[in-house]
Motif scaffolding. Structure first.
Motif, short mmCIF file in Angstrom:
data_model
loop_
_atom_site.label_atom_id
_atom_site.label_comp_id
_atom_site.label_asym_id
_atom_site.label_seq_id
_atom_site.Cartn_x
_atom_site.Cartn_y
_atom_site.Cartn_z
N THR A 1 35.32 50.09 36.54
CA THR A 1 34.86 51.42 36.15
C THR A 1 34.22 52.22 37.28
O THR A 1 33.76 53.33 37.06
N LYS A 2 34.19 51.66 38.49
CA LYS A 2 33.53 52.35 39.59
C LYS A 2 34.39 52.29 40.84
O LYS A 2 34.81 51.23 41.28
N MET A 3 34.66 53.45 41.44
CA MET A 3 35.43 53.52 42.68
C MET A 3 34.65 52.90 43.83
O MET A 3 33.42 52.85 43.82
N GLY A 4 35.38 52.45 44.84
CA GLY A 4 34.77 51.97 46.07
C GLY A 4 35.13 52.90 47.22
O GLY A 4 36.23 53.43 47.28
N VAL B 1 39.30 53.99 32.91
CA VAL B 1 39.84 52.67 32.62
C VAL B 1 39.13 52.09 31.40
O VAL B 1 37.90 51.98 31.38
N SER B 2 39.90 51.71 30.37
CA SER B 2 39.33 51.11 29.17
C SER B 2 38.96 49.66 29.46
O SER B 2 39.75 48.91 30.05
N THR C 1 39.10 55.36 49.84
CA THR C 1 38.64 55.26 48.46
C THR C 1 39.64 54.42 47.66
O THR C 1 40.85 54.64 47.75
N CYS C 2 39.13 53.45 46.89
CA CYS C 2 39.99 52.62 46.05
C CYS C 2 39.46 52.59 44.62
O CYS C 2 38.25 52.66 44.39
#
Length: 219
Positions: A190-193, A32-33, A203-204
């Motif tokens: 920028t970071k998955m949960g 993701v930019s 996972t999101c």
């Protein structure tokens, strides 16, 4: 007579048991930019950007030109427009016939789930939403302007389970059953949960839709 029929029904639910299974597919990785250089000076970009932002659906919480920070928030009842939490495929096997349920985990959904050891079935309703707090940083870079966006997402699912249960003992009967649960998961641009829920890891991640919208607000 009615009491006897209920008790007989309670015994019959133990015959020809139902079962449930499911397969969860997490979202794939995606970059993701979150930064962009705008080829205009900061003095011209700031006011234009704030003006455009005020016309959009974002809720502006704080603006500080001195610190070059804008803080806004978002809320959506169709989370899959902006985030991806994977997909779930469920199967209910029942003496009266099998059923399949497929849904995007991020969005609201409903399905039927077998009560273990019986042929009773629960109705499960999931009501989801996503909220986000957005930090927008804007600073001069010579004759250009650096624009940086970071979103802290919180996805929430409220879960309602309704069905019937049998009481134990010789004179068993069927009684209504209901419970409410909820699960929340936080993550960023920028970071998955990830979070354990219902015996699996959900996972999101961001789809980059809002980030792209904010980076290109001025075209």
């Amino acid at each position: 007579m009615l009491q006897m029929m209920i008790r007989i029904g309670a015994i019959l639910v133990l015959v020809g048991c139902a079962s449930s299974s499911h397969l969860y597919t997490p979202p794939g990785e995606q970059s993701v930019s979150t930064e962009k250089l705008i080829e205009k000076p900061f003095s011209k970009v700031w006011d234009s950007y704030v003006s455009k932002l005020s016309e959009d659906f974002f809720v502006i919480n704080n603006i500080s030109k001195e610190s070059r920070i804008i803080n806004v928030s978002i809320s959506a009842n169709t989370p899959s427009d902006y985030i991806d939490c994977g997909q779930t495929a469920r199967t209910l096997e029942h003496p009266r016939g099998n059923k399949n349920f497929n849904y995007m985990v991020a969005d609201s959904s409903s399905f039927e789930h077998a009560v273990e050891g019986t042929n009773l079935v629960d109705q499960v309703v999931r009501d989801t939403e996503v909220q986000g707090r957005v930090n927008i940083f804007m600073a001069p870079q010579g004759d250009q302007t650096l624009l940086r966006v970071n979103i802290k997402y919180v996805w929430t699912a409220k879960i309602s389970v309704s069905g019937m249960r049998t009481t134990g003992g010789l004179f068993a009967s069927i009684i209504p059953y209901h419970r409410n649960d909820s699960v929340s998961l936080g993550f960023s641009s920028t970071k998955m949960g990830k979070k354990h829920s219902g015996g699996e890891i959900i996972t999101c991640r961001s789809k980059g839709v809002l980030e792209n919208r904010l980076l290109n607000l001025l075209g």
